[in-house]
Design a protein around this motif. Structure first.
Motif, PDB file in Angstrom:
ATOM      1  N   GLN A  27       2.352   7.210  -2.436  1.00 45.87           N
ATOM      2  CA  GLN A  27       3.789   6.958  -2.592  1.00 45.87           C
ATOM      3  C   GLN A  27       3.969   5.662  -3.369  1.00 45.87           C
ATOM      4  N   PRO A  28       5.158   5.467  -3.965  1.00 47.04           N
ATOM      5  CA  PRO A  28       5.406   4.151  -4.554  1.00 47.04           C
ATOM      6  C   PRO A  28       5.592   3.139  -3.420  1.00 47.04           C
ATOM      7  N   PRO A  29       5.312   1.852  -3.653  1.00 46.19           N
ATOM      8  CA  PRO A  29       5.560   0.869  -2.605  1.00 46.19           C
ATOM      9  C   PRO A  29       7.045   0.890  -2.208  1.00 46.19           C
ATOM     10  N   VAL A  30       7.315   0.635  -0.952  1.00 47.64           N
ATOM     11  CA  VAL A  30       8.703   0.558  -0.490  1.00 47.64           C
ATOM     12  C   VAL A  30       9.184  -0.860  -0.791  1.00 47.64           C
ATOM     13  N   GLN A  31      10.124  -0.980  -1.706  1.00 44.45           N
ATOM     14  CA  GLN A  31      10.583  -2.294  -2.153  1.00 44.45           C
ATOM     15  C   GLN A  31      11.511  -2.928  -1.112  1.00 44.45           C
ATOM     16  N   PRO A  32      11.676  -4.253  -1.169  1.00 43.70           N
ATOM     17  CA  PRO A  32      12.586  -4.911  -0.230  1.00 43.70           C
ATOM     18  C   PRO A  32      13.958  -4.241  -0.241  1.00 43.70           C
ATOM     19  N   TYR A  62      -0.577   1.842  13.424  1.00 44.93           N
ATOM     20  CA  TYR A  62       0.009   1.859  12.082  1.00 44.93           C
ATOM     21  C   TYR A  62       0.089   0.450  11.517  1.00 44.93           C
ATOM     22  N   HIS A  63       0.017   0.390  10.184  1.00 46.87           N
ATOM     23  CA  HIS A  63      -0.006  -0.902   9.495  1.00 46.87           C
ATOM     24  C   HIS A  63       0.277  -0.686   8.017  1.00 46.87           C
ATOM     25  N   PRO A  64       0.641  -1.747   7.277  1.00 45.41           N
ATOM     26  CA  PRO A  64       0.864  -1.601   5.832  1.00 45.41           C
ATOM     27  C   PRO A  64      -0.459  -1.347   5.108  1.00 45.41           C
ATOM     28  N   HIS A  65      -0.381  -0.896   3.855  1.00 42.81           N
ATOM     29  CA  HIS A  65      -1.590  -0.757   3.047  1.00 42.81           C
ATOM     30  C   HIS A  65      -1.386  -1.488   1.729  1.00 42.81           C
ATOM     31  N   LEU A  66      -0.787  -2.654   1.828  1.00 42.75           N
ATOM     32  CA  LEU A  66      -0.411  -3.439   0.659  1.00 42.75           C
ATOM     33  C   LEU A  66      -0.368  -4.888   1.109  1.00 42.75           C
ATOM     34  N   MET A  67      -0.910  -5.790   0.319  1.00 41.93           N
ATOM     35  CA  MET A  67      -0.968  -7.211   0.679  1.00 41.93           C
ATOM     36  C   MET A  67      -1.413  -7.330   2.138  1.00 41.93           C
ATOM     37  N   GLN A  86     -11.290  -2.844  -7.704  1.00 46.28           N
ATOM     38  CA  GLN A  86     -10.810  -3.952  -8.538  1.00 46.28           C
ATOM     39  C   GLN A  86      -9.392  -4.376  -8.201  1.00 46.28           C
ATOM     40  N   GLY A  87      -9.134  -5.643  -8.450  1.00 51.84           N
ATOM     41  CA  GLY A  87      -7.755  -6.117  -8.388  1.00 51.84           C
ATOM     42  C   GLY A  87      -7.197  -6.178  -6.995  1.00 51.84           C
ATOM     43  N   GLY A  88      -8.028  -6.560  -6.029  1.00 55.40           N
ATOM     44  CA  GLY A  88      -7.540  -6.662  -4.664  1.00 55.40           C
ATOM     45  C   GLY A  88      -7.004  -5.320  -4.244  1.00 55.40           C
ATOM     46  N   GLU A  89      -5.735  -5.301  -3.879  1.00 56.04           N
ATOM     47  CA  GLU A  89      -5.184  -4.042  -3.406  1.00 56.04           C
ATOM     48  C   GLU A  89      -4.253  -3.388  -4.386  1.00 56.04           C
ATOM     49  N   GLU A  90      -4.141  -3.963  -5.547  1.00 55.13           N
ATOM     50  CA  GLU A  90      -3.323  -3.308  -6.541  1.00 55.13           C
ATOM     51  C   GLU A  90      -4.093  -2.054  -6.908  1.00 55.13           C
ATOM     52  N   HIS A  91      -3.679  -0.941  -6.348  1.00 52.73           N
ATOM     53  CA  HIS A  91      -4.478   0.268  -6.453  1.00 52.73           C
ATOM     54  C   HIS A  91      -4.533   0.799  -7.858  1.00 52.73           C
ATOM     55  N   ASN A  94      12.421  -1.433   4.828  1.00 56.34           N
ATOM     56  CA  ASN A  94      11.717  -2.674   4.530  1.00 56.34           C
ATOM     57  C   ASN A  94      12.717  -3.825   4.408  1.00 56.34           C
ATOM     58  N   LYS A  95      12.737  -4.707   5.406  1.00 58.58           N
ATOM     59  CA  LYS A  95      13.585  -5.894   5.316  1.00 58.58           C
ATOM     60  C   LYS A  95      12.741  -7.153   5.106  1.00 58.58           C
ATOM     61  N   LEU A  96      11.586  -6.961   4.483  1.00 58.74           N
ATOM     62  CA  LEU A  96      10.746  -8.097   4.110  1.00 58.74           C
ATOM     63  C   LEU A  96      11.180  -8.533   2.710  1.00 58.74           C
ATOM     64  N   ASP A  97      10.616  -9.642   2.234  1.00 54.31           N
ATOM     65  CA  ASP A  97      10.917 -10.021   0.850  1.00 54.31           C
ATOM     66  C   ASP A  97       9.782  -9.613  -0.089  1.00 54.31           C
ATOM     67  N   GLN A  98       8.976  -8.656   0.343  1.00 55.81           N
ATOM     68  CA  GLN A  98       7.884  -8.153  -0.498  1.00 55.81           C
ATOM     69  C   GLN A  98       7.719  -6.658  -0.253  1.00 55.81           C
ATOM     70  N   PRO A  99       7.116  -5.938  -1.232  1.00 53.94           N
ATOM     71  CA  PRO A  99       6.939  -4.500  -1.032  1.00 53.94           C
ATOM     72  C   PRO A  99       5.954  -4.210   0.093  1.00 53.94           C
ATOM     73  N   THR A 100       6.042  -3.029   0.665  1.00 58.76           N
ATOM     74  CA  THR A 100       5.123  -2.647   1.725  1.00 58.76           C
ATOM     75  C   THR A 100       5.033  -1.122   1.802  1.00 58.76           C
ATOM     76  N   THR A 101       4.182  -0.626   2.684  1.00 58.95           N
ATOM     77  CA  THR A 101       4.096   0.802   3.008  1.00 58.95           C
ATOM     78  C   THR A 101       3.636   0.874   4.457  1.00 58.95           C
ATOM     79  N   ILE A 102       3.687   2.072   5.041  1.00 59.91           N
ATOM     80  CA  ILE A 102       3.073   2.229   6.370  1.00 59.91           C
ATOM     81  C   ILE A 102       1.992   3.300   6.292  1.00 59.91           C
ATOM     82  N   HIS A 103       0.815   2.922   6.773  1.00 62.32           N
ATOM     83  CA  HIS A 103      -0.301   3.856   6.887  1.00 62.32           C
ATOM     84  C   HIS A 103      -0.507   4.158   8.372  1.00 62.32           C
TER      85      HIS A 103
END
Ligand code: C2O
Ligand code: CU
Ligand code: CU
Length: 463
Positions: free
Chosen positions: A112-117, A135-140, A357-362, A85-94
């Motif tokens: 899994q825990p989010p993959v941090q920057p 494939y795509h993220p499952h976060l934000m 609830q809470g958008g995607e904050e699972h 992850n070279k973004l400035d936000q956490p992500t995952t791949i689904h």
């Protein structure tokens, strides 16, 4: 970016438990000690794209390209993706549509825990089914998918399919203005209706491109709807085209005669006989042109014959006589008042009276919508009580679409069913994959405003 194929050197090693979530959901960290047969290194990073000529769009991309790097594996083989992850936000791949272990499903907090920057995660799984996936993220998600983090995942049949060549067409309608700047990915007023649409339609990142097909020869064309919102009403007037697979899974080849509605997340595999050299057809969404199909010089080794049907995937056949029926009602709640309670996202939609609830904050302590017994067959009744259509998607398992009160169904296998306005449909499955699986609408801002839940298989939920 590198791509290598190697031989298997060993079996998969154990998975290490790294933590227990509040509701008993386990967080896993994969420690593969296998050299996969298909081995990729994949980086997500910001990069400018030129979608509007002369302007830059600040995209987020997989492998520095759009669509994201094409990942391919062979049916039944191990696939390994070493992700950074070279973004400035956490992500995952689904891995959309792939039947895999829950630890590899890419859902933050649940698998899994989010993959941090700056961090990496190794995805390693076998790919039981051939076909077109993505494939795509499952976060934000509205932002991350909206800015371009989407890519094709193609699983080749174990034996030659009979097609000599193929093309992948990824459909996406970007949320950009005339200067290429992003516009809002989700507007509450739109999220409450059909979802927030972009304005610039593209195929493989190009607006109304020319798609060259060898004249008179049959090409396998994999169409992937990787858009956040749009259901395309695909048609190709004047063409000779047959449907070979739907949402990854083979069907008995049949003519593409009228419009095929392909909702977000869905795929369609066509065999298209290329028009005569220099002749053009129009690939359309309703009456709007998405691309131009042009006949070009035939290819060496190409064939004019329609290949036989693709071989079936090893999906378990549900036992309809013994199956238990579970009802799912998809409803509109319509109150945006949650804003006043300090919630970040409005709650607009519900499944069986519950809004995610809470958008995607699972919230992994939210009880599942249903608990399924491992190995048992189930029929899901999907009832849309709203005026908008919803592509209903299930992770981890493939279901068989049986019937609808709105259209004639020839039963087929899928992971996403486009549930029309006020439609009721029946799908069936064997609960053969243990885990806590997401079940949601693939219109991204519907999913982020309530239309999501989980389905537990086996003892994945002990709440
Ligand atoms: Cu493409 Cu939760 O899925
Ligand atoms: Cu999925
Ligand atoms: Cu929806």
């Amino acid at each position: 970016m590198s791509f290598t194929r190697r031989q298997v050197l060993g079996g998969i090693a154990g998975l290490a438990v790294v933590g227990l979530g509040a509701g008993g959901a386990r967080l896993w960290l994969a420690r593969p000690q296998v050299t996969a047969e298909h081995d990729y290194e994949l980086i997500a990073a910001p990069m400018d794209l030129e979608l509007v000529p002369g302007h830059k769009t600040p995209a987020l991309l997989y492998g520095n390209r759009f669509p994201g790097f094409e990942i391919r594996a062979r049916q039944g083989d191990w696939l390994r993706v070493r992700f950074t992850n070279k973004l400035d936000q956490p992500t995952t791949i689904h891995w959309h549509g792939i039947r895999l272990p829950i630890e590899m499903d890419g859902v933050p907090y649940i698998s899994q825990p989010p993959v941090q920057p700056g961090q990496s995660f190794v995805y390693l799984f076998k790919t039981p089914d051939a076909g077109s996936y993505w494939y795509h993220p499952h976060l934000m998600s509205s932002e991350q998918l909206g800015r371009g983090l989407v890519g094709p995942l193609i699983i080749d049949e174990r034996e030659p399919s009979g097609f000599s060549h193929e093309k992948i067409l990824c459909l996406k309608t970007w949320h950009v203005d005339e200067q290429g700047a992003f516009t809002a990915f989700s507007v509450p007023r739109e999220a409450a209706r059909e979802g927030t649409r972009g304005s610039l339609s593209t195929i493989n990142g190009e607006h109304v491109p020319v798609i060259e097909l060898p004249a008179g020869q049959v090409t396998r064309v994999r169409i992937l709807n990787i858009d956040n919102t749009v259901t395309y009403r695909l048609n190709l007037p004047g063409s000779e085209a047959k449907i070979y697979a739907i949402d990854g899974h083979p069907v008995e080849p049949r003519d593409l005669d009228e419009q095929y509605w392909i909702g977000p997340g869905m795929r369609l595999e066509l065999a298209i006989r290329g028009p005569a050299e220099g002749q053009e057809l129009s690939l359309r969404d309703g009456v709007v042109r998405l691309g131009t199909v042009r006949g070009v010089a035939p290819l060496q080794g190409g064939s004019a014959e329609w290949p036989p049907a693709l071989p079936h995937n090893p999906v378990s056949e549900p036992d309809l006589d013994k199956a238990e029926t579970i009802d799912f009602k998809f409803e509109w709640v319509g109150a945006m008042t949650d804003y006043s309670k300090g919630q970040a996202t409005p709650s607009l939609w519900q499944i069986n009276g519950v809004a995610w609830q809470g958008g995607e904050e699972h919230k992994h302590n939210a009880p599942p919508l249903a608990k399924l017994e491992l190995g048992k067959s189930y029929i899901f009744t999907l009832r849309n009580l709203t005026q908008y259509q919803h592509p209903i998607h299930l992770h981890g398992m493939t279901f068989k679409v049986l019937a609808s009160n709105r259209r004639k169904i020839i039963p087929y296998y899928s992971d996403t069913y486009l549930l029309g306005k006020n439609e009721s449909a029946k799908v069936a499955l064997v609960a053969d994959n243990p885990g806590l699986w997401m079940f949601h609408c693939h219109v991204i801002d519907h999913m982020e405003t309530g239309l999501m839940g989980t389905i537990a298989v086996g003892d994945a939920w002990c709440g």
